[in-house]
Design an enzyme around this catalytic site. Structure first.
Site, short mmCIF file in Angstrom:
data_model
loop_
_atom_site.label_atom_id
_atom_site.label_comp_id
_atom_site.label_asym_id
_atom_site.label_seq_id
_atom_site.Cartn_x
_atom_site.Cartn_y
_atom_site.Cartn_z
N ASP A 148 64.96 -16.90 35.15
CA ASP A 148 64.06 -16.48 36.23
C ASP A 148 64.48 -15.14 36.81
O ASP A 148 65.15 -14.35 36.13
CB ASP A 148 64.02 -17.58 37.31
CG ASP A 148 62.63 -17.75 37.92
OD1 ASP A 148 62.13 -16.78 38.50
OD2 ASP A 148 62.06 -18.84 37.80
N HIS A 220 60.91 -15.46 43.50
CA HIS A 220 60.44 -16.40 42.48
C HIS A 220 61.56 -17.33 42.02
O HIS A 220 61.41 -18.57 42.01
CB HIS A 220 59.87 -15.60 41.31
CG HIS A 220 59.10 -16.40 40.31
ND1 HIS A 220 59.69 -16.98 39.20
CD2 HIS A 220 57.79 -16.71 40.22
CE1 HIS A 220 58.76 -17.60 38.48
NE2 HIS A 220 57.60 -17.45 39.08
N SER A 542 54.25 -21.77 37.83
CA SER A 542 55.67 -21.50 38.06
C SER A 542 56.28 -22.49 39.03
O SER A 542 57.47 -22.80 38.97
CB SER A 542 55.88 -20.09 38.60
OG SER A 542 55.74 -19.12 37.60
#
Length: 763
Positions: A148, A220, A542
């Site tokens: 990630d 994220h 996600s």
């Protein structure tokens, strides 16, 4: 006058030619991912790394004046766990020479990746007094590796309070120091952090990496990490919304971050390097919320690395993508990977109370506890289009303005106009899933559904002095119907291989609350006030993927002997196709329709049922190779995925993988097909059990299952059955779906497999 030097004409011509050609030669170079046959490595080399360096040197990549410098610049990464080979910056001539080198298998260009809480654990029923949390000890002993954008180590979600001080013995990872990140930032929760950006640098030689470490700059990676296995955090919220105790799905599992997503780019070579290292470090689950669009399996870094992970028993959980609701947009449709779609949650925020006492639950995420109490409620046709900033500005302080739902003006334009005009309060009428699942309000306002709007408008028009109040920072759960397929979740069939039904399952993905980076804004008030928050709502596959990854980690802890295929099977066959009204899950991308398995797979994951699935559909690495052989892949294409010549196509090429779902693709020209499937299942119950089949036929199809009863005498016994699906033209719709459900005699277990029948043209 100074001296004058004359340059001979031939030399001048050579200089000009060099100046013209040098930039072009440089521009022709790009990064390639190169697969090598490691079994052909000469014994003179001590390691694969030495061999690859020598290979680069041997094709004259080094310059005469600085050979070592040029060689090191050419080589980007060497790989040994996820694949056998390296990535390097090559010109077309150099690539041509490399193709003739000893041990070369194939090469292809590096490419860019696509990036695709406090209540979701309750929504998934993990908080029951018995079930998967208790059976797995909350994921104790399992390590999840995230591929990630990095991690914010100071977040409370990554503290190690309550974590065992005994790191798993097989763990070989480390905490790699870098910019604003030192080794002491890891602990007994975050046990590893590494970063990989050589691919981004090779693709953009002149860039400067703004945060050259495993530290997250995008939010994220911190969000996905805390969703998988974040620790318990009291009082987490998004500006007062969804306030409660945040925790990950597997709160006692360990985390390891492999940063491959950068502000400066996202390259396949970096993703491969991260997954390669995660496998070598000894993770049990890889969670990867990114993917590569429109690539064959033998050039997909996730597929290639996941095959190596699967061989070692590592579960790879991936996101389906955010390109819905169009069919055939899904990525990570890889047969040996868990592919996760996104769904909504039974939660909303805020309410509108009218002066007559009626309260309507709506939706707002305005990031402040604004006081909008007993304001005049204004329904004025000159204003209600809410698209004139001039008119709205003149009426900005009059009260709560009702904005009509209009085909000619989008609700997003209305929100922007209301914000620009600094209106003290507004009511919008919409059920647009794009707004409810991914939107925000930037001024005091609330969104209500079209079904609630008539009563509000009637009151505003009929009352002598109509008033209303908007309450912010309220959270309502148990909203129905939920879940629904998110409008954005990418749909199958999988372009890389449509013969396996993808996605596999659905998990919560819309407005998921999880950890965020505090130096990036997560909310806005008006047009120029930006706010940060340690926890943020994000939406996407996600966010769905780490929910499934967390459940996979719990299953790994509860059943350490289960293969990756067994864990995926348990999740698929126990998934719930019904919402909380006990109706089929609806599709927000196709209003008024029930969701197809091409959108939600088998349904919403059901962690507690997955703990005890009855029987499972297992698969070996050779089974996947048999599938690749049946696809007509060349020897070298298969070798790029398997890395080994020990697998061969002579045994039994078959596209009929032992998978817990079924898809039949027919030609629109013939509009009929007969397809047979064979399945072998393994009893993972405590002992003897008998199951009888129940079939829901897809429209236009006849499904025959034989035998109709499976009788197991003992645990781990295998039984086989066949399915014949005969389809003839169904006039009303092109795609249809049904299921096969095996129901245990006298028991609570059911084992369900979805069926899709669709035209091959949609793939």
């Amino acid at each position: 006058m100074g001296p004058h030097f004359a340059v001979p004409l031939p030399l001048m011509f050579l200089i000009i030619l060099w100046l013209l050609l040098a930039p072009q030669a440089n521009a022709e170079s790009s990064t390639y991912i190169v697969h090598m046959d490691k079994s052909l490595m000469p014994q003179v080399f001590a390691s694969h790394h030495d061999w690859y360096e020598s290979t680069i040197h041997s094709i004259n990549l080094a310059t005469a004046d600085h050979p070592s410098k040029q060689q090191s610049q050419k080589l980007v990464y060497t790989y040994d766990d996820a694949m056998n080979g390296f990535s390097a910056v090559l010109s077309s001539d150099e690539l041509g020479k490399l193709k003739k080198a000893h041990g070369f298998v194939t090469a292809y260009p590096d490419r860019s990746a696509t990036i695709d809480t406090t209540h979701t654990f309750e929504f998934l029923s993990l908080d029951s007094t018995s079930g998967l949390w208790n059976a797995s000890n909350f994921g104790e002993g399992v390590t999840v590796g995230l591929i990630d954008s990095g991690i914010w180590p100071e977040s409370n979600s990554f503290k190690d309070d309550g974590m065992s001080r005994k790191i798993p013995s097989k763990w070989k990872g480390t905490c790699e120091p870098g910019q604003d990140f030192n080794a002491s930032m890891c602990n007994f929760k975050l046990i590893g952090a590494r970063y990989f950006n050589k691919g981004v640098k090779a693709a953009n030689p002149n860039i400067t990496i703004s945060m050259n470490s495993a530290r997250d700059t995008q939010g994220h990676g911190s969000h996905t990490s805390s969703t998988v296995a974040g620790n318990y955090v009291k009082g987490a919220s998004f500006f007062g919304y969804a306030k409660g105790v945040a925790r990950g799905i597997a709160p006692r599992a360990r985390l390891a971050m492999y940063k491959v997503l950068w502000d400066e780019g996202r390259q396949a070579s970096d993703v491969l390097a991260g997954m390669d290292q995660a496998i070598a470090d000894g993770v049990d689950v890889i969670s990867i919320s990114l993917g590569f669009d429109s690539v064959p399996l033998y050039e997909d870094p996730v597929a290639i690395a996941a095959f190596a992970a699967m061989e070692k028993g590592v579960v790879v959980s991936s996101s389906a993508g955010n390109e819905g609701p169009r069919l055939g947009t899904l990525h990570n449709g890889i047969p040996w990977v868990l592919t996760v779609a996104a769904g909504t949650i039974d939660r909303t925020f805020g309410s509108l109370t009218l002066g007559n006492g009626k309260t309507i639950v709506g939706w707002t995420l305005f990031a402040a506890n604004a006081i909008v109490k007993n304001y005049p409620l204004i329904y004025d046709k000159t204003l209600s289009a809410c698209n004139s900033i001039k008119l709205l500005t003149e009426a900005a302080t009059r009260g709560i303005i009702i904005c009509d739902a209009l085909d000619s003006v989008s609700v997003f334009n209305q929100i922007d106009s209301i914000t620009e005009a600094s209106v003290v309060g507004a009511m919008f009428i919409s059920e647009d899933p794009q707004l409810i699942e991914t939107g925000r309000l930037f001024s005091p306002g609330i969104v209500i559904s079209p079904s609630d709007a008539p009563s509000v408008i009637k009151y505003a028009k009929s009352a002598q002095t109509p008033t209303a109040s908007i309450k912010f920072q309220q959270t309502f759960v148990g909203i129905k119907p939920a879940p629904a397929a998110a409008f954005y979740t990418s749909r199958g069939p999988s372009p890389s291989y449509p013969g396996i039904l993808k996605p596999d399952v659905m998990a919560p993905g819309s407005n998921v609350l999880a950890a965020f980076v505090p130096n990036k804004f997560s909310a806005r008030i008006g047009t120029n006030v930006f706010l940060s928050s340690d926890y943020n709502f994000l939406s996407g596959t996600s966010m769905a993927c780490p929910h499934a990854s967390g459940v996979a980690a719990l299953l790994k802890a509860a059943h350490p002997d289960w293969s990756a295929a067994a864990i995926r099977s348990a999740l698929i066959t126990t998934a719930n196709p019904l919402d909380n009204t006990l109706s089929p899950i609806r599709d927000n991308g196709n209003p008024l329709q029930y969701a197809s398995p091409l959108a939600i797979g088998a349904g919403e994951i059901d962690p507690n049922r997955a703990l005890d699935p009855g029987f499972i559909y297992d698969a070996t690495p050779q089974d996947y190779v048999n599938l690749l052989c049946a696809l007509g892949y060349t020897h070298n294409q298969i070798l790029t995925i398997t890395r080994s010549k020990s697998y061969n196509c002579a045994a039994n090429p078959s596209s009929d993988l032992n998978y817990p779902s079924f898809i039949v693709l027919y030609s629109n020209r013939t509009r009929s097909i007969v397809q047979e499937f064979r399945r072998t299942v393994t009893n993972v119950g405590d002992g003897a059990a008998t199951y009888r089949v129940k079939v829901t036929q897809p429209k236009g199809s006849v499904v025959t299952v034989s035998p109709k009863t499976l009788a197991f005498g003992y645990k781990h016994e295998k039984q086989s059955y066949s399915v014949i699906i005969k389809y003839t033209s169904h006039k009303k719709e092109n795609s249809s779906f049904g299921d096969i459900v095996w129901v245990e005699n006298g028991g609570a277990r059911t084992v369900r497999s979805p069926i899709v029948v669709a035209p091959s043209e949609i793939a």
